[in-house]
Design a protein around this motif. Structure first.
Motif, PDB file in Angstrom:
ATOM      1  N   UNK A 158       0.872 -18.827  -6.160  1.00 29.73           N
ATOM      2  CA  UNK A 158      -0.521 -18.388  -6.298  1.00 29.73           C
ATOM      3  C   UNK A 158      -1.353 -19.386  -7.090  1.00 29.73           C
ATOM      4  N   UNK A 159      -2.563 -19.656  -6.587  1.00 29.54           N
ATOM      5  CA  UNK A 159      -3.446 -20.558  -7.298  1.00 29.54           C
ATOM      6  C   UNK A 159      -4.857 -20.558  -6.744  1.00 29.54           C
ATOM      7  N   UNK A 160      -5.730 -21.261  -7.458  1.00 32.39           N
ATOM      8  CA  UNK A 160      -7.145 -21.339  -7.119  1.00 32.39           C
ATOM      9  C   UNK A 160      -7.597 -22.795  -7.208  1.00 32.39           C
ATOM     10  N   UNK A 161      -8.450 -23.195  -6.272  1.00 34.05           N
ATOM     11  CA  UNK A 161      -9.127 -24.487  -6.308  1.00 34.05           C
ATOM     12  C   UNK A 161     -10.622 -24.213  -6.320  1.00 34.05           C
ATOM     13  N   UNK A 162     -11.339 -24.899  -7.214  1.00 35.30           N
ATOM     14  CA  UNK A 162     -12.797 -24.784  -7.253  1.00 35.30           C
ATOM     15  C   UNK A 162     -13.424 -26.153  -7.067  1.00 35.30           C
ATOM     16  N   UNK A 163     -14.678 -26.141  -6.678  1.00 32.58           N
ATOM     17  CA  UNK A 163     -15.425 -27.378  -6.475  1.00 32.58           C
ATOM     18  C   UNK A 163     -16.785 -27.044  -5.920  1.00 32.58           C
ATOM     19  N   UNK A 164     -17.151 -27.747  -4.863  1.00 29.79           N
ATOM     20  CA  UNK A 164     -18.469 -27.579  -4.257  1.00 29.79           C
ATOM     21  C   UNK A 164     -19.151 -28.925  -4.180  1.00 29.79           C
ATOM     22  N   UNK A 165     -20.458 -28.933  -4.353  1.00 31.86           N
ATOM     23  CA  UNK A 165     -21.246 -30.163  -4.269  1.00 31.86           C
ATOM     24  C   UNK A 165     -22.015 -30.338  -5.570  1.00 31.86           C
ATOM     25  N   UNK A 166     -21.607 -31.320  -6.388  1.00 34.89           N
ATOM     26  CA  UNK A 166     -22.249 -31.484  -7.690  1.00 34.89           C
ATOM     27  C   UNK A 166     -23.689 -31.975  -7.587  1.00 34.89           C
ATOM     28  N   UNK A 167     -24.104 -32.524  -6.447  1.00 31.99           N
ATOM     29  CA  UNK A 167     -25.512 -32.900  -6.270  1.00 31.99           C
ATOM     30  C   UNK A 167     -26.369 -31.706  -5.860  1.00 31.99           C
ATOM     31  N   UNK A 168     -25.736 -30.638  -5.390  1.00 36.18           N
ATOM     32  CA  UNK A 168     -26.400 -29.367  -5.055  1.00 36.18           C
ATOM     33  C   UNK A 168     -25.656 -28.246  -5.778  1.00 36.18           C
ATOM     34  N   UNK A 169     -25.734 -28.201  -7.105  1.00 39.07           N
ATOM     35  CA  UNK A 169     -24.879 -27.299  -7.875  1.00 39.07           C
ATOM     36  C   UNK A 169     -25.123 -25.809  -7.656  1.00 39.07           C
ATOM     37  N   UNK A 170     -26.272 -25.429  -7.106  1.00 38.01           N
ATOM     38  CA  UNK A 170     -26.541 -24.011  -6.872  1.00 38.01           C
ATOM     39  C   UNK A 170     -26.092 -23.532  -5.488  1.00 38.01           C
ATOM     40  N   UNK A 171     -25.600 -24.441  -4.669  1.00 41.68           N
ATOM     41  CA  UNK A 171     -25.123 -24.079  -3.334  1.00 41.68           C
ATOM     42  C   UNK A 171     -23.828 -23.285  -3.469  1.00 41.68           C
ATOM     43  N   UNK A 172     -23.837 -22.054  -2.979  1.00 50.41           N
ATOM     44  CA  UNK A 172     -22.697 -21.137  -3.134  1.00 50.41           C
ATOM     45  C   UNK A 172     -21.837 -21.075  -1.872  1.00 50.41           C
ATOM     46  N   UNK A 173     -21.673 -22.185  -1.201  1.00 47.42           N
ATOM     47  CA  UNK A 173     -20.918 -22.236   0.039  1.00 47.42           C
ATOM     48  C   UNK A 173     -19.619 -23.002  -0.199  1.00 47.42           C
ATOM     49  N   UNK A 174     -18.491 -22.375   0.090  1.00 45.77           N
ATOM     50  CA  UNK A 174     -17.178 -23.020  -0.042  1.00 45.77           C
ATOM     51  C   UNK A 174     -16.975 -23.625  -1.423  1.00 45.77           C
ATOM     52  N   UNK A 175     -17.173 -22.828  -2.454  1.00 46.50           N
ATOM     53  CA  UNK A 175     -16.952 -23.316  -3.815  1.00 46.50           C
ATOM     54  C   UNK A 175     -15.568 -22.975  -4.331  1.00 46.50           C
ATOM     55  N   UNK A 176     -14.899 -22.001  -3.710  1.00 41.92           N
ATOM     56  CA  UNK A 176     -13.607 -21.543  -4.217  1.00 41.92           C
ATOM     57  C   UNK A 176     -12.676 -21.154  -3.082  1.00 41.92           C
ATOM     58  N   UNK A 177     -11.430 -21.603  -3.204  1.00 45.20           N
ATOM     59  CA  UNK A 177     -10.366 -21.232  -2.269  1.00 45.20           C
ATOM     60  C   UNK A 177      -9.161 -20.777  -3.074  1.00 45.20           C
ATOM     61  N   UNK A 178      -8.382 -19.854  -2.501  1.00 45.63           N
ATOM     62  CA  UNK A 178      -7.188 -19.367  -3.191  1.00 45.63           C
ATOM     63  C   UNK A 178      -6.008 -19.353  -2.224  1.00 45.63           C
TER      64      UNK A 178
END
Length: 158
Positions: free
Chosen positions: A55-75
């Motif tokens: 079990x685990x979590x990966x986070x990220x996203x787009x640091x140039x668009x930090x408010x974009x809430x699309x595909x920021x977390x996978x488990x």
């Protein structure tokens, strides 16, 4: 990067190809799984936290668009062979994820979010600009700009 036991190592890569890498033999051989982050120089996987071999979590996203809430977390619940997109995402790009007392915490430039169901659903925890975190038995320490940090009480999972 994370060492799970004497012979199992994992790490992630971001950017145009986000991937999860795993070695079960002390780094002699590696397997990888692609993670479906957006493909750009500023997006992808940025932090991983495995709580055991499966079990685990990966986070990220787009640091140039930090408010974009699309595909920021996978488990994952199968050791990283398959990564599922969170049903309720973090509030944007996240640079760090940790696990303490059965709760995941993820931070970024627009706050800290938490998940008490292994990364499937995320809720707001704190507002502010945060870069990294760690925790002791009762407190969450979050670094901020200009070398400052903030202390928070940990969530008590019931």
């Amino acid at each position: 990067m994370q060492v799970l036991n004497d012979s199992t190592f994992v790490f992630i890569s971001g950017g145009k190809k986000s991937r999860f890498f795993r070695s079960n033999d002390g780094g002699q051989t590696w397997e990888y799984t692609s993670i479906p982050y957006m493909t750009s120089e500023s997006s992808g996987a940025f932090s991983i936290c495995m709580i055991n071999d499966q079990e685990g979590v990966i986070v990220g996203g787009d640091y140039k668009n930090p408010d974009l809430c699309l595909n920021t977390c996978f488990f994952t619940d199968d050791g990283g062979k398959f990564w599922m997109n969170a049903k309720v995402q973090t509030r944007g790009y996240r640079s760090c994820v940790i696990y303490k007392n059965e709760v995941f915490y993820a931070c970024g430039p627009n706050g800290i979010d938490y998940s008490s169901d292994n990364g499937e659903h995320w809720k707001p925890f704190a507002d502010g600009t945060f870069m990294a975190m760690c925790a002791d038995e009762s407190k969450l320490y979050a670094t901020m700009q200009n070398g400052s940090f903030q202390l928070f009480e940990l969530i008590e999972k019931r």
